[in-house]
Design a protein around this motif. Structure first.
Motif, PDB file in Angstrom:
ATOM      1  N   TRP A   5      -1.757  -5.759  -6.820  1.00 55.25           N
ATOM      2  CA  TRP A   5      -2.588  -5.219  -5.743  1.00 55.25           C
ATOM      3  C   TRP A   5      -3.595  -6.237  -5.230  1.00 55.25           C
ATOM      4  O   TRP A   5      -3.930  -6.247  -4.044  1.00 55.25           O
ATOM      5  CB  TRP A   5      -3.307  -3.976  -6.256  1.00 55.25           C
ATOM      6  N   ARG A  44       0.594  -1.047  -4.285  1.00 53.25           N
ATOM      7  CA  ARG A  44      -0.300  -0.997  -3.127  1.00 53.25           C
ATOM      8  C   ARG A  44      -1.047   0.333  -3.048  1.00 53.25           C
ATOM      9  O   ARG A  44      -2.129   0.410  -2.470  1.00 53.25           O
ATOM     10  CB  ARG A  44       0.487  -1.234  -1.832  1.00 53.25           C
ATOM     11  N   GLN A  45      -0.451   1.399  -3.562  1.00 59.47           N
ATOM     12  CA  GLN A  45      -1.106   2.708  -3.629  1.00 59.47           C
ATOM     13  C   GLN A  45      -1.691   2.855  -5.041  1.00 59.47           C
ATOM     14  O   GLN A  45      -1.194   3.629  -5.854  1.00 59.47           O
ATOM     15  CB  GLN A  45      -0.112   3.815  -3.330  1.00 59.47           C
ATOM     16  N   THR A  69      -2.584   3.330   1.386  1.00 61.05           N
ATOM     17  CA  THR A  69      -2.938   2.139   0.610  1.00 61.05           C
ATOM     18  C   THR A  69      -4.394   2.207   0.170  1.00 61.05           C
ATOM     19  O   THR A  69      -5.278   2.540   0.959  1.00 61.05           O
ATOM     20  CB  THR A  69      -2.724   0.868   1.449  1.00 61.05           C
TER      21      THR A  69
END
Length: 397
Positions: A174, A281-282, A386
């Motif tokens: 991330w 990303r989440q 996101t």
């Protein structure tokens, strides 16, 4: 208002717990709370907390509960409830920073404050909320671009409870990469992309924090610290009934060599790594899914383990479709019903003395299926939102 109601609820349960402990044969207080207090008493006497048999936690927890001995035995429960309430404020702050509307934010905070698991587990004397606070603080630091502080908090959380190590992979993925031109990257540039400054800083700092804390505790308490805090859990077999799908195997082979002991860690590594790569990303969604998988495939699973992902759930709720027909409401209800089904058999085993070990294991399998179904439906019905990092924050200023 929500916070005041949360405080009142916890105070009421603390008072009720005291009455039940005094008047009823079945105690409200978790047996582990007595273990924590005994370990703290050994510290006050200048001894090791590991002189208390079955104390299998970081010595930091025993030190935090020294006031149980010096001030009042309710200190630890008050500390855990305070951590509960702090977690609620952190959840509110994280959702507000990610521009979640006030109505959804209040609903998510209420989901934590009045969750029957989180409320009862803290008031019974389990310290899982302390780790939840560490993880939420880590996410807040990541949100603010404070990579080193976030790494130190992860190192502390892993020292405290080990399982947060699964978050390392998605967090590193991330964090921002060092290469922005995706069309002209060579193999060397791709390597540089993976080894960006933030990623190296996070990995090295979190590892150093974990090692330094471990080294300090080992210097103070020697092999018992290493054995009881970490090695015991890696080879743990629990023949007592629990939610794990491996319970019945442990019950039958407790005194024998377990030929499938490798299966649990293998499935945990594969599932958490796959989810970490796919949903990095989440970040909150990814961490919750990883924790659900880790708990579902663990060799031992008790009710307090669900708090591990309940602490992240409020951050994910705003991006979920919560309806009976097309959302996660029905899977969540099935999860609750599966747990009640398990508890019914467990009651017959523990309190009625009936030989229903096989039935309890079958109920554990149903619970496992409900866990996996809830995970899958969470993925299907979640919006791809996101987690905002510092690059997005700069753009919005």
């Amino acid at each position: 208002m929500l916070l005041k109601l949360g405080i009142a609820t916890r105070l009421a349960l603390l008072a009720y717990g005291e009455l039940q402990d005094r008047l009823l044969p079945v105690k409200y207080t978790d047996i582990d709370y007595n273990v924590f207090t005994d370990a703290a008493a050994f510290l006050v006497k200048g001894l090791s907390p590991y002189d208390r048999s079955t104390y299998r936690y970081s010595p930091l927890l025993a030190w935090a509960l020294v006031p149980n001995v010096l001030l009042h035995p309710m200190w630890g429960k008050a500390l855990f409830c305070a951590a509960d309430l702090l977690a609620a404020r952190l959840i509110e702050g994280l959702l507000t920073a990610n521009k979640v509307c006030k109505k959804q934010t209040r609903a998510s905070v209420a989901c934590w404050l009045f969750n029957p698991f989180t409320v009862t587990i803290s008031t019974r004397g389990s310290g899982e909320a302390l780790v939840t606070v560490q993880i939420l603080l880590m996410l807040n630091c990541l949100l603010q671009g404070q990579t080193m502080a976030a790494a130190m908090l992860l190192g502390l959380a892993v020292h405290w409870r080990v399982y947060p190590i699964i978050y390392s992979l998605p967090i590193i993925l991330w964090l921002p990469s060092s290469v922005t031109n995706k069309h002209t990257r060579t193999n060397v540039m791709k390597m540089q992309d993976m080894l960006s400054r933030d990623r190296i800083c996070f990995a090295s700092t979190s590892a150093a924090t974990f090692v330094l804390l471990g080294a300090a505790c080992y210097a103070a308490y020697g092999d018992p610290f290493l054995q009881e805090t970490y090695l015991y859990h890696s080879g743990r077999k629990d023949p007592r009934h629990n939610f794990s799908i491996y319970f019945y195997n442990s019950y039958l082979t407790y005194e024998l060599r377990d030929k499938v002991s490798w299966l649990a860690p293998l499935t945990q590594v594969v599932s958490t790594a796959s989810l970490g790569i796919r949903y990095a990303r989440q970040l909150p969604l990814c961490m919750m899914l990883q924790t659900m998988a880790f708990v579902a495939f663990n060799k031992v699973c008790t009710a307090q383990y669900f708090v591990w992902w309940f602490g992240i759930l409020p951050l994910v709720l705003p991006q979920l479709a919560i309806t009976w027909c097309t959302g996660v409401m029905l899977p969540a209800l099935l999860w609750v019903l599966a747990q009640l089904h398990w508890l019914a058999w467990a009651y017959l085993l523990e309190f009625q003395g009936k030989s229903v070990h096989l039935e309890v294991w079958c109920a554990s399998m149903v619970m496992f299926a409900a866990n996996i179904y809830l995970m899958c439906q969470t993925i299907v019905h979640s919006k791809p939102v996101t987690f905002i990092d510092r690059r997005h924050l700069k753009k919005t200023k």
